[in-house]
Design a protein around this motif. Structure first.
Motif, PDB file in Angstrom:
ATOM      1  N   GLU A  79       0.858  -1.311   0.008  1.00  0.00           N
ATOM      2  CA  GLU A  79      -0.042   0.032   0.052  1.00  0.00           C
ATOM      3  C   GLU A  79       0.866   1.212   0.058  1.00  0.00           C
ATOM      4  O   GLU A  79       1.980   1.227   0.797  1.00  0.00           O
ATOM      5  CB  GLU A  79      -0.766   0.076   1.191  1.00  0.00           C
ATOM      6  CG  GLU A  79      -1.909   1.127   1.227  1.00  0.00           C
ATOM      7  CD  GLU A  79      -2.905   1.085   2.140  1.00  0.00           C
ATOM      8  OE1 GLU A  79      -3.574   2.003   2.465  1.00  0.00           O
ATOM      9  OE2 GLU A  79      -3.133  -0.084   2.866  1.00  0.00           O
ATOM     10  N   GLY A  80       0.610   2.223  -0.871  1.00  0.00           N
ATOM     11  CA  GLY A  80       1.316   3.321  -1.063  1.00  0.00           C
ATOM     12  C   GLY A  80       0.486   4.557  -1.529  1.00  0.00           C
ATOM     13  O   GLY A  80      -0.292   4.599  -1.885  1.00  0.00           O
ATOM     14  N   LYS A  81       1.171   5.656  -0.692  1.00  0.00           N
ATOM     15  CA  LYS A  81       0.370   7.058  -0.774  1.00  0.00           C
ATOM     16  C   LYS A  81       1.381   7.996  -1.562  1.00  0.00           C
ATOM     17  O   LYS A  81       2.654   7.856  -1.403  1.00  0.00           O
ATOM     18  CB  LYS A  81       0.374   7.707   0.583  1.00  0.00           C
ATOM     19  CG  LYS A  81      -0.886   6.807   1.449  1.00  0.00           C
ATOM     20  CD  LYS A  81      -1.022   7.558   2.767  1.00  0.00           C
ATOM     21  CE  LYS A  81      -1.919   6.764   3.398  1.00  0.00           C
ATOM     22  NZ  LYS A  81      -1.547   5.427   3.964  1.00  0.00           N
ATOM     23  N   GLY A  82       0.662   8.485  -2.623  1.00  0.00           N
ATOM     24  CA  GLY A  82       1.370   9.377  -3.624  1.00  0.00           C
ATOM     25  C   GLY A  82       1.063  10.876  -3.495  1.00  0.00           C
ATOM     26  O   GLY A  82       0.852  11.396  -4.662  1.00  0.00           O
ATOM     27  N   GLY A  83       0.816  11.460  -2.333  1.00  0.00           N
ATOM     28  CA  GLY A  83       0.312  12.596  -2.168  1.00  0.00           C
ATOM     29  C   GLY A  83      -0.833  13.106  -2.914  1.00  0.00           C
ATOM     30  O   GLY A  83      -1.951  12.277  -3.018  1.00  0.00           O
ATOM     31  N   ILE A  84      -0.963  14.061  -3.902  1.00  0.00           N
ATOM     32  CA  ILE A  84      -2.171  14.587  -4.392  1.00  0.00           C
ATOM     33  C   ILE A  84      -2.419  13.466  -5.601  1.00  0.00           C
ATOM     34  O   ILE A  84      -3.685  13.479  -5.975  1.00  0.00           O
ATOM     35  CB  ILE A  84      -2.030  15.934  -5.157  1.00  0.00           C
ATOM     36  CG1 ILE A  84      -0.890  15.860  -6.068  1.00  0.00           C
ATOM     37  CG2 ILE A  84      -1.842  16.992  -4.014  1.00  0.00           C
ATOM     38  CD1 ILE A  84      -0.956  17.319  -6.610  1.00  0.00           C
ATOM     39  N   ALA A  85      -1.575  12.700  -6.132  1.00  0.00           N
ATOM     40  CA  ALA A  85      -2.102  11.838  -6.767  1.00  0.00           C
ATOM     41  C   ALA A  85      -2.775  10.655  -6.594  1.00  0.00           C
ATOM     42  O   ALA A  85      -3.386   9.969  -7.381  1.00  0.00           O
ATOM     43  CB  ALA A  85      -0.740  11.065  -7.650  1.00  0.00           C
ATOM     44  N   GLY A  86      -2.782  10.522  -5.380  1.00  0.00           N
ATOM     45  CA  GLY A  86      -3.731   9.538  -4.648  1.00  0.00           C
ATOM     46  C   GLY A  86      -3.028   8.241  -3.884  1.00  0.00           C
ATOM     47  O   GLY A  86      -1.925   8.314  -3.502  1.00  0.00           O
ATOM     48  N   PHE A  87      -3.453   7.221  -4.129  1.00  0.00           N
ATOM     49  CA  PHE A  87      -2.997   6.015  -3.235  1.00  0.00           C
ATOM     50  C   PHE A  87      -2.956   4.783  -4.439  1.00  0.00           C
ATOM     51  O   PHE A  87      -3.960   4.755  -5.231  1.00  0.00           O
ATOM     52  CB  PHE A  87      -3.731   5.594  -2.083  1.00  0.00           C
ATOM     53  CG  PHE A  87      -4.989   5.242  -2.295  1.00  0.00           C
ATOM     54  CD1 PHE A  87      -5.371   3.895  -2.629  1.00  0.00           C
ATOM     55  CD2 PHE A  87      -6.322   6.007  -2.164  1.00  0.00           C
ATOM     56  CE1 PHE A  87      -6.598   3.312  -2.671  1.00  0.00           C
ATOM     57  CE2 PHE A  87      -7.501   5.485  -2.371  1.00  0.00           C
ATOM     58  CZ  PHE A  87      -7.678   4.138  -2.524  1.00  0.00           C
ATOM     59  N   ALA A  88      -2.130   3.736  -4.050  1.00  0.00           N
ATOM     60  CA  ALA A  88      -2.484   2.672  -4.700  1.00  0.00           C
ATOM     61  C   ALA A  88      -2.189   1.422  -3.655  1.00  0.00           C
ATOM     62  O   ALA A  88      -1.432   1.585  -2.715  1.00  0.00           O
ATOM     63  CB  ALA A  88      -1.427   2.336  -5.729  1.00  0.00           C
ATOM     64  N   LYS A  89      -2.810   0.344  -3.883  1.00  0.00           N
ATOM     65  CA  LYS A  89      -2.764  -0.713  -3.079  1.00  0.00           C
ATOM     66  C   LYS A  89      -3.097  -2.142  -3.728  1.00  0.00           C
ATOM     67  O   LYS A  89      -4.055  -2.074  -4.562  1.00  0.00           O
ATOM     68  CB  LYS A  89      -3.733  -0.633  -1.831  1.00  0.00           C
ATOM     69  CG  LYS A  89      -5.375  -0.812  -1.706  1.00  0.00           C
ATOM     70  CD  LYS A  89      -5.994  -0.667  -0.599  1.00  0.00           C
ATOM     71  CE  LYS A  89      -7.309  -0.462  -0.741  1.00  0.00           C
ATOM     72  NZ  LYS A  89      -8.040  -0.348   0.720  1.00  0.00           N
ATOM     73  N   GLY A  90      -2.680  -3.012  -3.158  1.00  0.00           N
ATOM     74  CA  GLY A  90      -2.986  -4.316  -3.839  1.00  0.00           C
ATOM     75  C   GLY A  90      -2.245  -5.342  -3.549  1.00  0.00           C
ATOM     76  O   GLY A  90      -1.402  -5.456  -2.337  1.00  0.00           O
ATOM     77  N   PHE A  91      -2.279  -6.661  -3.766  1.00  0.00           N
ATOM     78  CA  PHE A  91      -1.426  -7.927  -3.492  1.00  0.00           C
ATOM     79  C   PHE A  91      -1.431  -8.556  -4.704  1.00  0.00           C
ATOM     80  O   PHE A  91      -1.900  -8.780  -5.793  1.00  0.00           O
ATOM     81  CB  PHE A  91      -2.368  -8.533  -2.451  1.00  0.00           C
ATOM     82  CG  PHE A  91      -3.439  -9.188  -2.776  1.00  0.00           C
ATOM     83  CD1 PHE A  91      -3.487 -10.558  -3.568  1.00  0.00           C
ATOM     84  CD2 PHE A  91      -4.846  -8.677  -2.614  1.00  0.00           C
ATOM     85  CE1 PHE A  91      -4.688 -11.086  -3.768  1.00  0.00           C
ATOM     86  CE2 PHE A  91      -5.966  -9.117  -3.061  1.00  0.00           C
ATOM     87  CZ  PHE A  91      -5.879 -10.331  -3.722  1.00  0.00           C
ATOM     88  N   ALA A  92      -0.322  -9.697  -4.621  1.00  0.00           N
ATOM     89  CA  ALA A  92       0.110 -10.557  -5.538  1.00  0.00           C
ATOM     90  C   ALA A  92       0.140 -11.850  -5.009  1.00  0.00           C
ATOM     91  O   ALA A  92       1.048 -11.839  -3.838  1.00  0.00           O
ATOM     92  CB  ALA A  92       1.404 -10.220  -6.386  1.00  0.00           C
ATOM     93  N   ASP A  93      -0.715 -12.988  -5.138  1.00  0.00           N
ATOM     94  CA  ASP A  93      -0.521 -14.200  -4.612  1.00  0.00           C
ATOM     95  C   ASP A  93       0.589 -14.854  -5.775  1.00  0.00           C
ATOM     96  O   ASP A  93       0.304 -14.888  -7.011  1.00  0.00           O
ATOM     97  CB  ASP A  93      -1.697 -15.057  -4.812  1.00  0.00           C
ATOM     98  CG  ASP A  93      -2.367 -14.660  -3.729  1.00  0.00           C
ATOM     99  OD1 ASP A  93      -2.187 -14.391  -2.532  1.00  0.00           O
ATOM    100  OD2 ASP A  93      -3.831 -14.333  -3.882  1.00  0.00           O
ATOM    101  N   VAL A  94       1.549 -15.476  -5.291  1.00  0.00           N
ATOM    102  CA  VAL A  94       2.677 -16.102  -6.087  1.00  0.00           C
ATOM    103  C   VAL A  94       2.697 -17.426  -5.632  1.00  0.00           C
ATOM    104  O   VAL A  94       2.854 -17.767  -4.692  1.00  0.00           O
ATOM    105  CB  VAL A  94       3.857 -15.254  -5.796  1.00  0.00           C
ATOM    106  CG1 VAL A  94       4.894 -15.644  -6.790  1.00  0.00           C
ATOM    107  CG2 VAL A  94       3.879 -13.715  -5.969  1.00  0.00           C
ATOM    108  N   ALA A  95       3.002 -18.437  -6.852  1.00  0.00           N
ATOM    109  CA  ALA A  95       2.991 -19.732  -6.762  1.00  0.00           C
ATOM    110  C   ALA A  95       4.141 -20.367  -7.450  1.00  0.00           C
ATOM    111  O   ALA A  95       4.095 -19.948  -8.643  1.00  0.00           O
ATOM    112  CB  ALA A  95       1.919 -20.352  -6.865  1.00  0.00           C
ATOM    113  N   LEU A  96       4.998 -21.106  -6.918  1.00  0.00           N
ATOM    114  CA  LEU A  96       6.114 -21.723  -7.620  1.00  0.00           C
ATOM    115  C   LEU A  96       6.004 -23.388  -7.757  1.00  0.00           C
ATOM    116  O   LEU A  96       5.711 -24.144  -6.945  1.00  0.00           O
ATOM    117  CB  LEU A  96       7.448 -21.529  -6.624  1.00  0.00           C
ATOM    118  CG  LEU A  96       7.921 -20.032  -6.549  1.00  0.00           C
ATOM    119  CD1 LEU A  96       9.177 -19.907  -5.551  1.00  0.00           C
ATOM    120  CD2 LEU A  96       7.854 -19.124  -7.752  1.00  0.00           C
ATOM    121  N   THR A  97       6.283 -23.619  -9.065  1.00  0.00           N
ATOM    122  CA  THR A  97       6.141 -25.067  -9.273  1.00  0.00           C
ATOM    123  C   THR A  97       7.072 -25.600  -9.969  1.00  0.00           C
ATOM    124  O   THR A  97       7.688 -25.055 -10.877  1.00  0.00           O
ATOM    125  CB  THR A  97       4.827 -25.328 -10.253  1.00  0.00           C
ATOM    126  OG1 THR A  97       3.668 -24.893  -9.690  1.00  0.00           O
ATOM    127  CG2 THR A  97       4.534 -27.013 -10.561  1.00  0.00           C
TER     128      THR A  97
END
Length: 153
Positions: A79-97
């Motif tokens: 999760e990150g804040k970019g001042g007046i630009a706004g914010f971004a948040k998210g996730f990635a599920d990563v799997a290794l085979t």
């Protein structure tokens, strides 16, 4: 928005897992990453500069690793804040085979933005997010695969 993909990496799963947990390798691979500092084995602080359409912003935020099943999978959330630009948040599920001497890395990314960024429109945000995710995993593949090739030679 959901983004899915996979990369075939020319390295054993244990090498790929170690790289996914190495802040220096992650810093090299995250597009626009200015800094990435490990605060604990599962928490990092990051500063990333990105350009989405006409908006360029630096985001400061936190990255957390969870749901860890070494060396098979984990969730990386940020999760990150970019001042007046706004914010971004998210996730990635990563799997290794494992696949012989290679590893198949599969990912499922879910991202959200708000503020000025959200006003740019979902198509632009979606295409840029997908491009950034693909850049990260392609760079990760290049760094880890190339590093493994040189140690085997």
């Amino acid at each position: 928005m959901d983004i899915n993909g996979e990369e075939r990496i020319a390295a054993p799963r244990s090498v790929v897992w170690a790289a996914l947990n190495d802040p220096e390798i992650l810093r090299q691979c995250i597009p626009g990453c200015q800094s990435l500092e490990q605060r604990s084995p599962t928490e990092l602080a990051a500063t990333v500069k990105v350009k989405i359409g006409p908006v360029s912003a630096s985001f400061s935020g936190e990255v957390t690793l969870s749901d860890m099943i070494p060396p098979e999978s984990y969730r990386i959330a940020g999760e990150g804040k970019g001042g007046i630009a706004g914010f971004a948040k998210g996730f990635a599920d990563v799997a290794l085979t494992e696949d012989g001497n290679e590893t198949i890395l599969r990912y499922n990314v879910d991202a959200q933005v708000g503020g000025k960024l959200a006003q740019l429109g979902s198509r632009l945000i979606g295409s840029t997010s997908q491009k950034l995710a693909q850049q990260f995993f392609a760079s990760f593949n290049a760094v880890v695969g190339a590093g493994n090739a040189t140690t085997d030679a």
